[in-house]
Motif scaffolding. Structure first.
Motif, short mmCIF file in Angstrom:
data_model
loop_
_atom_site.label_atom_id
_atom_site.label_comp_id
_atom_site.label_asym_id
_atom_site.label_seq_id
_atom_site.Cartn_x
_atom_site.Cartn_y
_atom_site.Cartn_z
N GLN A 268 46.19 44.98 35.71
CA GLN A 268 44.89 45.59 35.97
C GLN A 268 43.78 44.55 36.01
N ASP A 269 43.81 43.61 35.05
CA ASP A 269 42.78 42.56 35.01
C ASP A 269 42.73 41.78 36.32
N GLU A 270 43.87 41.65 36.96
CA GLU A 270 43.95 40.83 38.17
C GLU A 270 43.66 41.60 39.46
N THR A 271 43.49 42.92 39.34
CA THR A 271 43.34 43.72 40.58
C THR A 271 41.99 44.40 40.71
N TRP A 272 41.51 45.14 39.69
CA TRP A 272 40.28 45.91 39.90
C TRP A 272 39.04 45.05 40.18
N PRO A 273 38.92 43.82 39.66
CA PRO A 273 37.73 43.04 40.04
C PRO A 273 37.67 42.72 41.54
N LEU A 274 38.83 42.68 42.18
CA LEU A 274 38.86 42.36 43.61
C LEU A 274 38.14 43.42 44.45
N GLU A 275 38.05 44.64 43.92
CA GLU A 275 37.38 45.71 44.66
C GLU A 275 35.90 45.39 44.87
N CYS A 276 35.33 44.55 44.02
CA CYS A 276 33.93 44.12 44.17
C CYS A 276 33.82 42.77 44.86
N GLY A 277 34.93 42.22 45.29
CA GLY A 277 34.90 40.90 45.88
C GLY A 277 34.80 39.79 44.86
N CYS A 278 35.20 40.09 43.61
CA CYS A 278 35.17 39.08 42.55
C CYS A 278 36.59 38.68 42.19
N VAL A 279 36.74 37.49 41.66
CA VAL A 279 38.06 36.98 41.28
C VAL A 279 38.71 37.91 40.27
N GLY A 280 39.98 38.22 40.49
CA GLY A 280 40.77 38.96 39.52
C GLY A 280 41.71 38.00 38.83
N GLN A 281 41.43 37.68 37.57
CA GLN A 281 42.21 36.68 36.85
C GLN A 281 42.19 37.02 35.38
N GLU A 282 43.25 36.68 34.65
CA GLU A 282 43.38 37.17 33.29
C GLU A 282 42.49 36.47 32.26
N THR A 283 41.92 35.32 32.58
CA THR A 283 41.09 34.63 31.60
C THR A 283 39.69 34.34 32.12
N THR A 284 39.45 34.55 33.39
CA THR A 284 38.19 34.17 34.03
C THR A 284 37.55 35.39 34.66
N GLY A 285 36.22 35.47 34.60
CA GLY A 285 35.53 36.58 35.23
C GLY A 285 35.73 37.89 34.49
N ALA A 286 35.66 38.99 35.24
CA ALA A 286 35.71 40.32 34.63
C ALA A 286 37.05 40.58 33.95
N GLY A 287 38.14 40.12 34.55
CA GLY A 287 39.45 40.29 33.92
C GLY A 287 39.54 39.55 32.60
N GLY A 288 38.95 38.37 32.54
CA GLY A 288 38.95 37.61 31.29
C GLY A 288 38.14 38.31 30.21
#
Length: 421
Positions: free
Chosen positions: A92-112
């Motif tokens: 989930q951390d790696e996918t839902w941020p992409l809906e806003c055009g943001c990086v989906g990653q487990e330690t960086t950005g919204a997923g982090g």
């Protein structure tokens, strides 16, 4: 010496056990306790751990348990390598941020941030139980996001040091390119966890000759290829950024890639299933080659060095760790957690002096430090507004409309882990 690994059922663990077995003269472990609530995984990993010890002639015993309090009772050091929510939460951390055009990653950005909110309360509860069992025990944190988690531990007064394998991996890589032993290479490594730059590569120690210009001249193409960044960028910077900097330096390119390929979580989940099948083979007595693709390369060697130094047994006197800034980087607060070379001994980690940092890197460090402060506030105190503030502060998000949407998404996907939601 008793060492406890929280999250001992992780597929990472045989890498750690292999290091304990090979480097037993540096860190003489008499009892290794693997604790994990997932009994099925723990049985498979524990069985392989015992076979690795036996195969390499290690005299220590391996104990497996789901009882955390028993596991940490009398432990000299406790290593944290847990993943709250498992690979499903990572997916989930790696996918839902992409809906806003943001990086989906487990330690960086919204997923982090989502991972931090799930993880910090759990880690602090574990640390409190460690302190009750043995106030002198050291906590070595390998749990991501390491910078935020380590700051939470230190802020709560725990004897803790954070650890990442990025620096030791680069040390090995550069040593190979130069035809030297890793111990002959000293990195001027500066930044925050997963936001670091190698500003010099020195021969022999902190005062040694800087051969980074030679490395970039002779191997810049290979280094750039490994980082998936353009060679001309490395030449212009004159430093080697960690591969996590690609999320900043090539953000839109990365987002496009992530939208069109399977998530890393899906890849890791498939790999873990295969690894656990291998671990169940009673004839397997070594860590399988597939484990190198799982991540965490050289983690065991870094962990052994750090534990040995903290427990007074020697080891490398200079190590890259995550610890309080305490004036090392004057443009950051003293209680920021930075990732730098430090002198490590039984008293803890003392950062080595760092030359003046180029504003190109200092500015980004300051921005992410502010985000980490707000992220920890959200993890400790909860509340939708605190989550929004942390997201708005993150350099990879920054726009209020994105922060609003991502806040809703984060809460919706993590409600079961958020006591306040």
């Amino acid at each position: 010496m008793k060492l406890t690994v929280v999250g001992g059922g992780s597929t990472y663990t045989p890498e750690l056990v292999d290091g304990f077995a090979r480097l037993r003269d540096t860190l003489p472990v008499e009892e290794l306790v693997l604790v994990d609530p997932a009994a099925d995984r723990l049985e498979l990993v524990g069985g392989l751990a015992r076979r690795i010890f036996a195969h390499q002639g290690h005299p220590g015993r391996v104990v497996t348990t789901s009882d955390l309090d028993a596991a940490v009772d009398g432990a000299d050091a406790v290593l944290l390598q847990l993943r709250v929510g498992g690979q499903a939460a990572r997916q989930q951390d790696e996918t839902w941020p992409l809906e806003c055009g943001c990086v989906g990653q487990e330690t960086t950005g919204a997923g982090g941030l989502a991972k931090a909110l799930r993880t910090v309360p759990v880690v602090l509860d574990i640390a409190d139980r460690v302190r009750r069992a043995n106030p002198d025990a050291w906590i070595i944190d390998f749990t991501n996001p390491v910078g935020i988690v380590t700051r939470a531990l230190l802020q709560a007064g725990h004897r803790a040091v954070g650890l990442c394998n990025v620096a030791i991996g680069l040390q090995r890589k550069f040593a190979g390119m130069l035809g030297l032993a890793p111990a002959d290479i000293h990195l001027d490594h500066v930044g925050l966890n997963h936001l670091t730059w190698e500003t010099a590569v020195r021969l022999g120690g902190p005062e040694g000759e800087d051969v980074l210009p030679r490395l970039l001249a002779e191997h810049g193409g290979t280094i750039a290829g490994d980082l998936r960044l353009p060679r001309p960028l490395l030449d212009r910077l004159g430093v080697v950024p960690s591969y996590y900097l690609r999320y900043y330096y090539a953000h839109d390119e990365v987002v496009d890639e992530l939208r069109t390929k399977p998530s890393r979580a899906a890849e890791v989940a498939a790999m873990e299933r295969e690894l656990l099948t291998m671990y169940g083979d009673p004839t397997l007595v070594e860590k399988p080659a597939l484990l190198a693709r799982r991540g965490g390369a050289y983690y065991s060697e870094a962990a052994v060095d750090l534990a040995a130094a903290l427990l007074g047994g020697g080891g490398n006197p200079y190590q890259v760790v995550n610890t309080y800034n305490k004036g090392t980087l004057p443009f950051l607060p003293d209680d920021a957690v930075i990732e730098v070379q430090a002198a490590v001994d039984s008293k803890g980690a003392a950062p080595l002096p760092v030359p003046a940092v180029d504003p190109l890197y200092a500015g980004l460090m300051a921005d992410v430090t502010a985000y980490e402060h707000l992220a920890l506030e959200a993890a400790l105190r909860g509340g939708r507004d605190r989550v929004f503030r942390a997201l708005l502060a993150h350099p990879l998000i920054g726009q209020y409309a994105y922060a609003e949407t991502l806040t809703d998404q984060l809460v919706a996907h993590n409600r079961e882990y958020l006591a306040w939601a």
